[in-house]
Motif scaffolding. Structure first.
Motif, PDB file in Angstrom:
ATOM      1  N   TRP A  38     -13.999  -2.501   8.343  1.00 37.70           N
ATOM      2  CA  TRP A  38     -12.882  -2.127   7.809  1.00 37.70           C
ATOM      3  C   TRP A  38     -12.307  -2.959   6.775  1.00 37.70           C
ATOM      4  N   LEU A  39     -11.340  -2.609   5.882  1.00 42.90           N
ATOM      5  CA  LEU A  39     -10.401  -3.380   5.110  1.00 42.90           C
ATOM      6  C   LEU A  39      -9.486  -4.099   5.726  1.00 42.90           C
ATOM      7  N   SER A  40      -9.610  -5.586   5.693  1.00 44.44           N
ATOM      8  CA  SER A  40      -8.497  -6.024   6.637  1.00 44.44           C
ATOM      9  C   SER A  40      -7.251  -6.364   5.979  1.00 44.44           C
ATOM     10  N   SER A  41      -7.077  -5.974   4.561  1.00 49.59           N
ATOM     11  CA  SER A  41      -6.007  -6.276   3.834  1.00 49.59           C
ATOM     12  C   SER A  41      -5.533  -5.237   2.949  1.00 49.59           C
ATOM     13  N   LEU A  42      -4.302  -5.592   2.327  1.00 53.18           N
ATOM     14  CA  LEU A  42      -3.910  -4.443   1.219  1.00 53.18           C
ATOM     15  C   LEU A  42      -4.233  -5.061  -0.187  1.00 53.18           C
ATOM     16  N   SER A  43      -4.788  -4.247  -0.964  1.00 54.26           N
ATOM     17  CA  SER A  43      -5.337  -4.389  -2.075  1.00 54.26           C
ATOM     18  C   SER A  43      -4.102  -4.698  -3.102  1.00 54.26           C
ATOM     19  N   GLU A  44      -4.380  -5.509  -4.145  1.00 52.22           N
ATOM     20  CA  GLU A  44      -3.400  -5.874  -5.063  1.00 52.22           C
ATOM     21  C   GLU A  44      -2.885  -4.416  -5.750  1.00 52.22           C
ATOM     22  N   SER A  45      -3.588  -3.444  -5.835  1.00 52.28           N
ATOM     23  CA  SER A  45      -3.266  -2.256  -6.557  1.00 52.28           C
ATOM     24  C   SER A  45      -2.003  -1.767  -5.876  1.00 52.28           C
ATOM     25  N   ASP A  85      -0.658   6.507  -3.413  1.00 48.57           N
ATOM     26  CA  ASP A  85      -0.699   7.576  -2.553  1.00 48.57           C
ATOM     27  C   ASP A  85      -1.111   7.375  -1.260  1.00 48.57           C
ATOM     28  N   SER A  86      -1.569   6.070  -0.818  1.00 53.74           N
ATOM     29  CA  SER A  86      -1.775   5.627   0.506  1.00 53.74           C
ATOM     30  C   SER A  86      -2.012   4.209   0.347  1.00 53.74           C
ATOM     31  N   LYS A  87      -1.221   3.470   1.392  1.00 55.62           N
ATOM     32  CA  LYS A  87      -1.332   2.095   1.328  1.00 55.62           C
ATOM     33  C   LYS A  87      -1.598   1.804   2.951  1.00 55.62           C
ATOM     34  N   LYS A  88      -2.286   2.616   3.601  1.00 61.50           N
ATOM     35  CA  LYS A  88      -2.708   2.241   5.010  1.00 61.50           C
ATOM     36  C   LYS A  88      -3.900   1.388   5.118  1.00 61.50           C
ATOM     37  N   THR A  89      -4.292   0.737   6.069  1.00 60.65           N
ATOM     38  CA  THR A  89      -5.319  -0.248   6.229  1.00 60.65           C
ATOM     39  C   THR A  89      -6.746   0.544   6.009  1.00 60.65           C
ATOM     40  N   GLU A 106      -9.557   2.862  -4.273  1.00 60.51           N
ATOM     41  CA  GLU A 106      -9.674   4.012  -3.420  1.00 60.51           C
ATOM     42  C   GLU A 106     -10.829   3.809  -2.527  1.00 60.51           C
ATOM     43  N   SER A 107     -10.230   3.966  -1.097  1.00 63.96           N
ATOM     44  CA  SER A 107     -11.009   3.419   0.063  1.00 63.96           C
ATOM     45  C   SER A 107     -10.660   4.381   1.120  1.00 63.96           C
TER      46      SER A 107
END
Length: 236
Positions: free
Chosen positions: A119-126, A145-149, A180-181
């Motif tokens: 999984w992605l462990s951090s929030l992207s710059e976007s 639209d969504s900033k969940k991990t 987009e993830s």
């Protein structure tokens, strides 16, 4: 990590063919095999109008986009007792430069099969909002639209002042970032353009000239369309 680079001054001289076929993988191909396949498929000096890896297809903006860097990487997870790197997961990225405009694009994605173990462990710059931005960075437009991990879907256009080291002239570095993830699968995209600033000119939107404001608006529209396209292609 493997990384291959080429000096920007040699890009035009080494321009190769334009890639036409998408890069695909067999389901049983290992992370190491996928990394090697990516490095053989995308070659420095080749021109690219569309980034196609698996289901993900990114039609690049107008320009002559030349591959200047090819990167593949994976966590250095060593297998117990053997000392071999696991290589179960694999990510890859390209840096592309338009020699005419000097614009740069960076695109990165997962190339191994998605797994509930990654999984992605951090929030992207976007997806970082104004309160999280660096003091010198101006956020011109942003859509979150969504900033969940486990589900990030964001686009942002920013600017920061810089100084040309050769001339000492003021510049504005414009950056468009898209993420987009879903779970561990993702596509990350950055587009950077540098424009001149007049002496004493501020970097806020109202102080910029009409062509620069139009470019910012067009980048925002393009980024929103890109993340919607990736989500549709991937069934997210």
């Amino acid at each position: 990590m493997k990384k291959t680079t080429l000096m920007a001054s040699l890009l035009l001289a080494l321009c190769g063919h334009a890639l036409a076929e998408p890069l695909t993988f067999g389901w049983l191909e290992s992370g190491t095999a996928r990394r090697q396949k990516f490095e053989k498929h995308f070659l420095i000096g080749d021109t690219l109008q569309q980034f196609e890896v698996g289901k993900k297809q990114v039609s690049l903006p107008a320009g002559s986009w030349v591959i200047s860097e090819v990167n593949t990487f994976a966590p250095d997870i060593t297998q117990v007792g053997s000392g071999d790197v696991d290589g179960a997961t694999a990510d890859a990225a390209l840096v592309l430069v338009d020699p005419q405009s000097g614009d740069q694009i960076y695109v990165q994605t997962l190339i191994s099969p998605p797994s509930n173990r990654i999984w992605l462990s951090s929030l992207s710059e976007s997806c970082r909002e104004a309160g999280e931005a660096k003091a010198e960075v101006v956020i011109y437009q942003q859509q979150i639209d969504s900033k969940k991990t486990d589900r990030q879907s964001c686009v942002k256009v920013t600017g920061r002042k810089a100084v040309d080291k050769a001339t000492g002239e003021a510049q504005l570095v414009l950056s468009t970032s898209v993420m987009e993830s879903r779970d561990g699968d993702y596509l990350k995209y950055y587009h950077t353009r540098t424009v001149p600033l007049l002496a004493g000119q501020a970097s806020d939107l109202a102080s910029l000239d009409k062509p620069t404001r139009a470019f910012i608006a067009s980048q925002m529209r393009w980024g929103v369309a890109l993340k919607a396209t990736i989500a549709r292609q991937m069934g997210w």
